[in-house]
Scaffold this motif. Structure first.
Motif, PDB file in Angstrom:
ATOM      1  N   ASN A 269      -3.208 -10.317  -2.142  1.00  0.00           N
ATOM      2  CA  ASN A 269      -2.758 -11.462  -2.950  1.00  0.00           C
ATOM      3  C   ASN A 269      -3.929 -12.181  -3.603  1.00  0.00           C
ATOM      4  N   ASP A 270      -5.040 -12.318  -2.880  1.00  0.00           N
ATOM      5  CA  ASP A 270      -6.210 -12.992  -3.446  1.00  0.00           C
ATOM      6  C   ASP A 270      -6.770 -12.215  -4.634  1.00  0.00           C
ATOM      7  N   PHE A 271      -6.814 -10.888  -4.508  1.00  0.00           N
ATOM      8  CA  PHE A 271      -7.349 -10.074  -5.595  1.00  0.00           C
ATOM      9  C   PHE A 271      -6.443 -10.151  -6.823  1.00  0.00           C
ATOM     10  N   ARG A 272      -5.115 -10.103  -6.600  1.00  0.00           N
ATOM     11  CA  ARG A 272      -4.197 -10.202  -7.728  1.00  0.00           C
ATOM     12  C   ARG A 272      -4.298 -11.561  -8.413  1.00  0.00           C
TER      13      ARG A 272
ATOM     14  N   VAL B 171      -7.042 -13.491  -8.554  1.00  0.00           N
ATOM     15  CA  VAL B 171      -8.307 -13.566  -9.297  1.00  0.00           C
ATOM     16  C   VAL B 171      -8.239 -12.725 -10.569  1.00  0.00           C
ATOM     17  N   GLN B 172      -7.674 -11.522 -10.459  1.00  0.00           N
ATOM     18  CA  GLN B 172      -7.586 -10.623 -11.610  1.00  0.00           C
ATOM     19  C   GLN B 172      -6.386 -10.919 -12.505  1.00  0.00           C
ATOM     20  N   LYS B 173      -5.562 -11.887 -12.120  1.00  0.00           N
ATOM     21  CA  LYS B 173      -4.383 -12.287 -12.892  1.00  0.00           C
ATOM     22  C   LYS B 173      -3.426 -11.111 -13.080  1.00  0.00           C
ATOM     23  N   LEU B 174      -3.099 -10.474 -11.968  1.00  0.00           N
ATOM     24  CA  LEU B 174      -2.165  -9.352 -11.980  1.00  0.00           C
ATOM     25  C   LEU B 174      -0.807  -9.830 -11.512  1.00  0.00           C
ATOM     26  N   ASP B 175       0.214  -9.415 -12.221  1.00  0.00           N
ATOM     27  CA  ASP B 175       1.579  -9.799 -11.895  1.00  0.00           C
ATOM     28  C   ASP B 175       2.306  -8.564 -11.378  1.00  0.00           C
ATOM     29  N   ALA B 176       2.614  -8.556 -10.085  1.00  0.00           N
ATOM     30  CA  ALA B 176       3.274  -7.404  -9.489  1.00  0.00           C
ATOM     31  C   ALA B 176       4.693  -7.210 -10.013  1.00  0.00           C
ATOM     32  N   ALA B 177       5.284  -8.280 -10.539  1.00  0.00           N
ATOM     33  CA  ALA B 177       6.662  -8.176 -11.040  1.00  0.00           C
ATOM     34  C   ALA B 177       6.739  -7.444 -12.370  1.00  0.00           C
TER      35      ALA B 177
ATOM     36  N   LEU C 116     -17.629  -5.276  -6.607  1.00  0.00           N
ATOM     37  CA  LEU C 116     -17.519  -4.993  -5.178  1.00  0.00           C
ATOM     38  C   LEU C 116     -16.100  -5.210  -4.679  1.00  0.00           C
ATOM     39  N   SER C 117     -15.468  -6.275  -5.112  1.00  0.00           N
ATOM     40  CA  SER C 117     -14.111  -6.554  -4.646  1.00  0.00           C
ATOM     41  C   SER C 117     -13.141  -5.459  -5.087  1.00  0.00           C
ATOM     42  N   THR C 118     -13.327  -4.950  -6.300  1.00  0.00           N
ATOM     43  CA  THR C 118     -12.456  -3.870  -6.777  1.00  0.00           C
ATOM     44  C   THR C 118     -12.632  -2.615  -5.948  1.00  0.00           C
ATOM     45  N   HIS C 119     -13.876  -2.248  -5.669  1.00  0.00           N
ATOM     46  CA  HIS C 119     -14.141  -1.047  -4.875  1.00  0.00           C
ATOM     47  C   HIS C 119     -13.655  -1.218  -3.433  1.00  0.00           C
ATOM     48  N   LEU C 120     -13.775  -2.414  -2.893  1.00  0.00           N
ATOM     49  CA  LEU C 120     -13.273  -2.640  -1.545  1.00  0.00           C
ATOM     50  C   LEU C 120     -11.745  -2.506  -1.501  1.00  0.00           C
ATOM     51  N   GLU C 121     -11.070  -3.010  -2.526  1.00  0.00           N
ATOM     52  CA  GLU C 121      -9.611  -2.875  -2.583  1.00  0.00           C
ATOM     53  C   GLU C 121      -9.214  -1.410  -2.701  1.00  0.00           C
ATOM     54  N   LEU C 122      -9.928  -0.647  -3.529  1.00  0.00           N
ATOM     55  CA  LEU C 122      -9.621   0.774  -3.689  1.00  0.00           C
ATOM     56  C   LEU C 122      -9.879   1.538  -2.391  1.00  0.00           C
ATOM     57  N   ALA C 123     -10.988   1.224  -1.723  1.00  0.00           N
ATOM     58  CA  ALA C 123     -11.314   1.912  -0.473  1.00  0.00           C
ATOM     59  C   ALA C 123     -10.271   1.616   0.598  1.00  0.00           C
TER      60      ALA C 123
END
Length: 392
Positions: free
Chosen positions: A17-20, A22-28, A109-116
């Motif tokens: 949720n924190d990553f979404r 920050v990146q302004k991603l809407d899961a809907a 780093l946050s993106t790579h951590l989420e992917l990992a």
């Protein structure tokens, strides 16, 4: 998750949720997010050639360094403005330099951590179990243990492609011990459990030699004396590393790619490009199918050259003509041909084979790869199907 051409598509709901936020991603509204892996990304550039165990350690070090940087900032510059103004200019400059160097790696780093984290969730404990079973089958195959494992996996309705990959290793390594009756029983259980459509796939795997059908006419004496083709290839190409300790951080051989197993295609390239005392023709004869060796002479005008190290600055300042001539002669001797090998994979190449070729390229040799597809064990099997796969 889809990985293709340095581009990863990940479901939006897989991110925290924190990553979404920050990146302004809407899961809907966004079902998937495409993440580009670019060489300009410092963190990706440092980890793209490494083993996945080493990648995890580097991500952990990056997270610790970022946390330590925040702690140092709070300790040194927290408080009133007078405390910050009281700091020496050298201290401020040193901290800003540290922050700039760290930001070059931590921007993504946050993106790579989420992917990992997402990939780690995809690779469940089932992956480790199959990997352990496959390695044990390669090193010390035991027929009864293999039959028990595959019966249990079918009963639990595991992924059929994982089961077929495990079955292929059984038929390759235990071909002289596996009876035709036992093999047919496994086929029957697979078809009854997963559906008749997979009979086409099993037949195709038998036709191309991935599944070795036991000979119904073999006798007991042949079982004890005959050596399987895979055992002969293991010996000729040195495919397995008996030592249980593989240094994935500083590897010395391509064993580290597949956990103690060297891909046979890259071993063949290694023997051709870096020849040893063994006759390459004898090695080629041990491979299934038709093989040939053709050597072409490269014209001199097409040969690239790589120059060796130049003279030092102190020697260039010398005015003695004799010394200058000696240096020029040494430089001419240091001129060596740059060897480049074009490797063509018809039918596809795995990312593990690419990593192994990158390792060989460190030995002052360049490789250019041409291939028709990027494959793995699953999509290779799917490509042999004449009918679409039904969802399980």
């Amino acid at each position: 998750m889809c990985i293709q051409f340095n581009r990863i598509e990940v479901p939006t709901t897989s991110f925290s949720n924190d990553f979404r936020e920050v990146q302004k991603l809407d899961a809907a509204t966004q079902e998937k997010v495409a993440v580009r892996l670019l060489s300009s990304d410092k963190l990706y550039s440092d980890t793209r050639y490494l083993h996945m165990i080493s990648v995890g350690k580097i991500l952990q070090e990056g997270a610790r360094a970022q946390r330590q940087l925040r702690t140092d900032f709070d300790n040194q510059f927290s408080g009133s403005a007078s405390n910050i103004q009281g700091k020496k200019l050298a201290e401020l400059r040193e901290f800003v330099t540290r922050m700039s160097n760290q930001n070059a790696k931590t921007q993504t780093l946050s993106t790579h951590l989420e992917l990992a984290f997402f990939i780690k969730q995809e690779l469940t404990s089932m992956y480790d179990m199959y990997l352990s079973n496959q390695l044990s089958m390669l090193f010390s195959p035991i027929l009864q243990d293999a039959l028990h494992q595959i019966d249990e996996r079918i009963a639990w309705k595991d992924n059929i492609f994982c089961i077929l990959r495990y079955l292929s290793i059984i038929t390759q390594s235990l071909g002289t011990q596996l009876k035709r009756k036992e093999y047919d029983l496994i086929k029957r259980d697979l078809i009854q459990t997963y559906g008749l459509q997979y009979l086409v796939l099993i037949h195709a795997l038998e036709q191309v030699g991935i599944l070795v059908v036991p000979d119904i006419n073999k006798n007991a004496s042949a079982i004890k004396t005959n050596e399987t083709n895979f055992e002969r290839l293991k010996r000729e190409f040195n495919l397995l590393q008996d030592d249980q300790i593989i240094n994935v951080v500083d590897p010395q051989d391509i064993y580290y790619i597949y956990y103690q197993y060297a891909p046979i295609s890259i071993r063949l390239i290694e023997k051709i490009v870096f020849p040893t005392t063994n006759n390459i023709q004898d090695v080629m004869n041990s491979l299934p199918g038709i093989t040939f060796i053709d050597t072409q002479q490269v014209p001199m005008e097409l040969k690239r050259q790589r120059h060796g190290s130049t003279a030092s600055l102190s020697s260039l300042n010398k005015t003695n003509k004799q010394q200058t001539q000696q240096q020029q002669q040494q430089q001419q001797q240091q001129v060596t041909e740059s060897k480049v090998t074009l490797v063509v994979f018809i039918g596809g190449i795995t990312y593990g084979e690419i990593a192994a070729l990158r390792f060989l390229a460190d030995q002052n040799h360049d490789f250019i790869i041409a291939t028709t597809h990027f494959i793995n064990g699953t999509n290779l099997m799917k490509s042999l199907l004449d009918v679409p796969i039904l969802p399980l």
